[in-house]
Design an enzyme around this catalytic site. Structure first.
Site, PDB file in Angstrom:
ATOM      1  N   CYS A 218      -8.719 -36.149  28.998  1.00 53.80           N
ATOM      2  CA  CYS A 218      -8.362 -36.021  27.585  1.00 53.80           C
ATOM      3  C   CYS A 218      -6.897 -35.691  27.311  1.00 53.80           C
ATOM      4  CB  CYS A 218      -9.239 -34.964  26.915  1.00 53.80           C
ATOM      5  SG  CYS A 218     -10.989 -35.377  26.875  1.00 53.80           S
TER       6      CYS A 218
ATOM      7  N   HIS B  90      -5.858 -32.782  22.445  1.00 48.97           N
ATOM      8  CA  HIS B  90      -6.885 -32.078  23.210  1.00 48.97           C
ATOM      9  C   HIS B  90      -7.358 -30.890  22.388  1.00 48.97           C
ATOM     10  CE1 HIS B  90      -9.366 -31.197  26.485  1.00 48.97           C
ATOM     11  NE2 HIS B  90      -8.611 -30.300  27.107  1.00 48.97           N
TER      12      HIS B  90
END
Length: 522
Positions: free
Chosen positions: A80, A134
């Protein structure tokens, strides 16, 4: 004319010019298309419009009929934080210096201008909700309205909660709160602010709006109604959390599938001749109570029942997000915004469902690097599949190009807008990605960087010793080569075969030249 009159006249004329320029800029901004920027966490190209006849994704499939569906789109890192940092800055991981989940591009590049910041500079009102950066390190300075949440998730006990970890089992949620407290007492800087997973799956019979992604879809539609009243275009970023673990979805989406009839991975084994640092096994599964027996870095040892449950949960979660997408796009149309809105739907990386004997992401294999990417631009006359190689780092310049605003000079991707008109154009010769391995997870205790390059036929990977402080890759320690024309599942590494050494040398030279020399020729 006296000097002071000449000065006042000049100042007056200058003011008129500035006013005219401002009015022109405002008019130009007002005429620009809106942007609906939709990310889906952990979504691999596992959709009907990508050829999967088993999964139920009618709304993705319907949208693909008026969008360009990129079949060879690649992320820059299969996890991510680095993938999203790359998308949102238009820079690659070695430039953002975000190589893992803890990396923070804003600390490394304090003055970098992100995609929504750049649109704000050109007259856009920017809004975000859900997982865009994130999730436990959102970049709030990027948006005029950052991190909007549904009202029921704004209570004191939920405001700092990771939406990925929401369950409907109150006892489980309470246990996770206690775990978090213990973690933070031990380490105030604990990863993900101390939150943990509970079970890997949960099916709960409730309306979509009782789940986070359903609730934020409703909020997004409400926000669209508010944004359309503004006298400026908007950039609305919406990040769906599913199908990220845990697979929590309404029961009706679980009921779309017969678990015993789901097809399982055809290659539940490590690629032949694969180097030891290439495979991650099942890193995230270890965080789930019901899968604590999964050890790393060995090949994931799941029973068939466990494997079927996970695949069932993944599919149910994708179908849930599909329904959310359909509702969102319907809301866009009902607000009269569909004719002048750029729509982008993208996954941040792929995900393994038992392929190579593993689960989750975090490798350089094609199953982790290749992502879904669907793009619609107002006035677009063509649609369908585009097989040209594109990268997520290209999204920043592409959206600038589509909106008619200046593309920053520091971009490390290129606008693929021409492909929306002519998907058969001769385009990039390769996509470049990377993933690192730390001593904590490598069998030999080494630290390596895997440098990946995908061409129209081959996937070439170099593994090098890596200094995580300087970010410099050193000596070559292993090589992988996959012929995707004859081995699309990447089951055999052919880099060591004598007959392929000229090809290995050629691809090594191309990788060394880098992404700058893979750009499309104008």
């Amino acid at each position: 004319m006296p000097q002071y009159l000449r000065t006042r006249t000049a100042l007056f004329l200058c003011s008129l010019c500035l006013l005219a320029a401002t009015v022109h800029a405002q008019a130009t901004a007002a005429d620009r298309p809106n942007v609906l920027f939709i990310s889906v966490d952990d979504l691999r190209p596992e959709l009907g419009c990508y050829g999967n006849e088993e999964i139920k994704t009618p709304h993705f499939d319907a949208f693909s009929k008026r969008a360009t569906t990129f079949t060879q789109a690649y992320c820059q890192a299969a996890v991510c934080a680095p993938s999203r940092a790359s998308v949102m800055t238009g820079l690659r991981p070695d430039s953002t210096r975000v190589w893992d989940l803890r990396g923070n591009f804003r600390q490394n590049l304090p003055d970098v201008v992100t995609l929504p910041q750049h649109f704000h500079k050109h007259g856009y009102h920017t809004v975000s909700m859900g997982k865009i950066f994130h999730n436990h390190m959102p970049d709030r300075v990027s948006f005029d309205e950052p991190d909007l949440r549904p009202a029921k998730y704004m209570t004191a006990e939920l405001i700092d909660r990771e939406p990925e970890s929401f369950y409907h089992d109150d006892a489980l949620n309470a246990e996770l709160v206690r775990i978090r407290k213990r973690r933070l007492e031990k380490n105030p800087n604990a990863y993900a602010d101390g939150w943990a997973y509970g079970r890997s799956t949960e099916s709960f019979d409730a309306p979509d709006s009782e789940f986070y992604d359903g609730a934020q879809t409703d909020l997004a539609i409400q926000t669209l109604g508010r944004l359309k009243e503004k006298k400026q275009p908007f950039f609305l970023a919406l990040g769906y959390y599913r199908p990220h673990l845990p697979f929590v979805a309404p029961t009706k989406y679980w009921e779309l599938y017969d678990r015993d009839q789901l097809s399982m991975a055809s290659n539940p084994f490590l690629p032949k001749n694969s180097p030891v640092m290439a495979m991650n096994s099942a890193y995230e599964l270890k965080g789930c109570y019901d899968l604590e027996h999964v050890k790393h870095p060995s090949v994931a040892k799941l029973t068939e029942q466990e494997a079927r449950l996970l695949k069932h949960g993944y599919y149910a979660s994708v179908s849930f997000v599909d329904a959310c997408l359909g509702k969102l796009l319907k809301g866009l149309t009902e607000h009269g915004l569909d004719k002048n809105t750029i729509i982008v739907v993208w996954g941040d990386h792929g995900w393994k469902l038992g392929e190579h004997g593993s689960w989750c992401k975090q490798t350089n294999y094609d199953i982790d690097l290749r992502v879904p990417l669907l793009v619609h631009v107002p006035g677009q006359t063509s649609s369908g599949a585009c097989r040209a190689i594109v990268e997520l780092v290209d999204l920043y310049p592409t959206l600038c190009d589509a909106a008619g605003i200046a593309i920053p000079d520091n971009m490390e991707g290129t606008s693929f807008l021409p492909l929306l008109s002519d998907p058969e154009l001769n385009w990039k010769s390769a996509a470049f990605s990377q993933f690192h391995r730390s001593p904590r997870v490598t069998p030999d205790g080494g630290r390596y960087m895997g440098l990946s390059m995908v061409t129209s036929r081959y996937h070439y990977v170099q593994w090098r010793d890596w200094n995580h402080v300087t970010g410099v890759a050193g000596d070559l320690v292993a090589v992988e080569l996959y012929d995707q024309q004859v081995d699309p599942s990447e089951n055999t590494n052919i880099a060591g075969l004598d007959k392929h050494q000229p090809l290995v040398t050629k691809l090594s030279q191309q990788l060394h030249r880098g992404w700058q020399f893979a750009m499309p020729v104008e």
